[in-house]
Motif scaffolding. Structure first.
Motif, PDB file in Angstrom:
ATOM      1  N   ILE A   1       0.789  -1.208  -0.048  1.00 57.50           N
ATOM      2  CA  ILE A   1       0.058  -0.036  -0.080  1.00 57.50           C
ATOM      3  C   ILE A   1       0.880   1.376   0.034  1.00 57.50           C
ATOM      4  O   ILE A   1       1.832   1.394   0.854  1.00 57.50           O
ATOM      5  N   VAL A   2       0.800   2.215  -1.054  1.00 55.40           N
ATOM      6  CA  VAL A   2       1.607   3.367  -1.046  1.00 55.40           C
ATOM      7  C   VAL A   2       0.589   4.395  -0.940  1.00 55.40           C
ATOM      8  O   VAL A   2      -0.540   4.642  -1.574  1.00 55.40           O
ATOM      9  N   TYR A   3       0.918   5.308   0.113  1.00 56.75           N
ATOM     10  CA  TYR A   3       0.103   6.392   0.476  1.00 56.75           C
ATOM     11  C   TYR A   3       1.015   7.683  -0.130  1.00 56.75           C
ATOM     12  O   TYR A   3       2.087   7.955  -0.081  1.00 56.75           O
TER      13      TYR A   3
ATOM     14  N   ASP B   1       4.620   9.384  -0.181  1.00 58.49           N
ATOM     15  CA  ASP B   1       4.621   9.812   1.184  1.00 58.49           C
ATOM     16  C   ASP B   1       5.202   8.443   2.045  1.00 58.49           C
ATOM     17  O   ASP B   1       6.174   8.506   2.808  1.00 58.49           O
ATOM     18  N   GLU B   2       4.549   7.521   1.869  1.00 61.60           N
ATOM     19  CA  GLU B   2       4.730   6.196   2.567  1.00 61.60           C
ATOM     20  C   GLU B   2       4.554   5.105   2.027  1.00 61.60           C
ATOM     21  O   GLU B   2       3.625   4.867   1.283  1.00 61.60           O
ATOM     22  N   VAL B   3       5.486   3.898   1.923  1.00 60.32           N
ATOM     23  CA  VAL B   3       5.155   2.710   1.364  1.00 60.32           C
ATOM     24  C   VAL B   3       5.238   1.494   2.685  1.00 60.32           C
ATOM     25  O   VAL B   3       5.953   1.240   3.280  1.00 60.32           O
TER      26      VAL B   3
ATOM     27  N   LEU C   1      11.133   0.655  -5.965  1.00 62.25           N
ATOM     28  CA  LEU C   1      10.466   1.318  -7.253  1.00 62.25           C
ATOM     29  C   LEU C   1       9.440   2.541  -6.621  1.00 62.25           C
ATOM     30  O   LEU C   1       9.672   3.844  -7.118  1.00 62.25           O
ATOM     31  N   LEU C   2       8.597   2.333  -5.720  1.00 64.55           N
ATOM     32  CA  LEU C   2       7.730   3.070  -5.371  1.00 64.55           C
ATOM     33  C   LEU C   2       8.525   4.347  -4.586  1.00 64.55           C
ATOM     34  O   LEU C   2       7.880   5.345  -4.584  1.00 64.55           O
ATOM     35  N   LYS C   3       9.428   3.848  -3.900  1.00 66.53           N
ATOM     36  CA  LYS C   3      10.025   4.955  -2.943  1.00 66.53           C
ATOM     37  C   LYS C   3      10.753   6.048  -3.726  1.00 66.53           C
ATOM     38  O   LYS C   3      10.989   7.198  -3.136  1.00 66.53           O
TER      39      LYS C   3
ATOM     40  N   ASP D   1       0.408   3.774 -13.837  1.00 57.54           N
ATOM     41  CA  ASP D   1       1.053   3.351 -15.138  1.00 57.54           C
ATOM     42  C   ASP D   1       2.284   2.732 -15.369  1.00 57.54           C
ATOM     43  O   ASP D   1       2.654   1.796 -15.866  1.00 57.54           O
ATOM     44  N   THR D   2       3.253   3.360 -14.396  1.00 51.81           N
ATOM     45  CA  THR D   2       4.780   2.934 -14.356  1.00 51.81           C
ATOM     46  C   THR D   2       4.525   1.716 -13.793  1.00 51.81           C
ATOM     47  O   THR D   2       5.257   0.807 -14.334  1.00 51.81           O
ATOM     48  N   LEU D   3       3.874   1.394 -12.776  1.00 51.49           N
ATOM     49  CA  LEU D   3       3.731   0.109 -12.237  1.00 51.49           C
ATOM     50  C   LEU D   3       3.309  -0.880 -13.072  1.00 51.49           C
ATOM     51  O   LEU D   3       3.650  -2.217 -13.162  1.00 51.49           O
TER      52      LEU D   3
END
Length: 297
Positions: A53-55, A140-142, A132-134, A70-72
């Motif tokens: 879950i990415v906030y 803000d938070e992963v 990748l998300l970070k 889209d990147t994911l």
């Protein structure tokens, strides 16, 4: 056929011993196949449950969030990505805080972050996706439960290794036990075998009656084991239905195909019965050849 049945009746104790060993071996093989395929299906199901879950930051725009989505998706390592808007987050919050009106008054959709809920195709992909998300703007938070994922990966790896070892051991012990049982039966006909060898009979000619007896035992044992397995299928399907009421389907990959192992259905039952039949053929042929080799040197 009549000669084979007559030969089996002449040695009832050896026949009963060989039939019993083969029956329990095939029954155990069928139960083991059912259990292991079901367990693997359950593990596959559990493996897909962990998620990231990415906030996003409160000021992040939807377009920015959709670019991250889209990147994911372009990585090809995700099965689903669910966008949870600020309004959706507020609805979820209200359900949890409905018993505390004060908290509801102090909170609005504007101060809650939007998020993405990401399911990966394999648990191994989750650390890569988290990293990748970070590095994405507006994040803000992963949230990623790394310890749980690592334990799950170790569990699935150990289960698959134990499965292979146990199947190999079961096959080996079945052949050894049945070979020993058949050897006692063949020893009773030692004089007859020696006479046939003196008359110039080939090894295959001498083996044929024993192979035929083994195959006949295999047919009887397979039939009995499959009847019991069908009953187990019916009972298990009824008993487990309540326990897995929330699970719509369990599948596993077998020989490149997706096999449904829950709810139990006709193709899976047919495959299980086919496995016991194949085991029966392998065990009876291998055992009869090994048992006759001792007297055909």
């Amino acid at each position: 056929m009549n000669e084979v049945l007559t030969s089996l009746r002449r040695t009832p104790y050896q026949t009963f011993a060989a039939l019993s060993v083969l029956f329990f071996t095939l029954l155990l093989s069928g139960l083991l196949f059912m259990s292991i395929t079901f367990l693997h299906g359950l593990l596959n199901y559990v493996e897909t449950r962990p998620r990231i879950i990415v906030y996003f930051q409160v000021r992040a725009e939807e377009d920015q969030i959709f670019k991250v989505r889209d990147t994911l998706e372009s990585t090809g390592k995700t099965t689903s990505i669910t966008y949870v808007s600020k309004e959706d987050a507020f609805k979820i919050y209200k359900e949890f805080a409905e018993s505390d009106p004060l908290l509801l008054e102090m909170t609005s959709a504007e101060i809650l972050p939007a998020s993405l809920e990401i399911d990966a195709k394999k648990p191994e992909y989750l650390p890569e996706i988290a990293q990748l998300l970070k590095n994405q703007p507006g994040v803000d938070e992963v949230q990623f439960q790394k310890d749980i994922i690592d334990n799950l990966l170790r569990l699935t790896s150990n289960v698959r290794s134990v499965t292979l070892v146990f199947f190999s051991y079961l096959m080996f012990m079945s052949i050894i036990v049945l070979t020993t049982t058949l050897s006692f039966k063949i020893a009773l006909k030692r004089d007859e075998i020696e006479i046939l060898q003196l008359l110039g009979a080939t090894k295959m000619y001498i083996r044929k009656p024993f192979i035929a007896e083994s195959v006949m035992l295999g047919i009887f044992a397979t039939g009995l084991a499959n009847i019991v397995l069908i009953g187990i299928f019916i009972v298990t399907n009824t008993v487990l239905k309540d326990y897995f009421a929330g699970v719509t389907q369990l599948t596993m990959s077998l020989l490149g195909m997706q096999l449904q192992v829950w709810p139990f259905h006709l193709p899976f039952a047919f495959l299980t019965l086919s496995v016991t039949t194949l085991f029966s053929l392998i065990i009876t042929l291998a055992s009869s050849f090994m048992a006759t080799n001792r007297y055909l040197k």
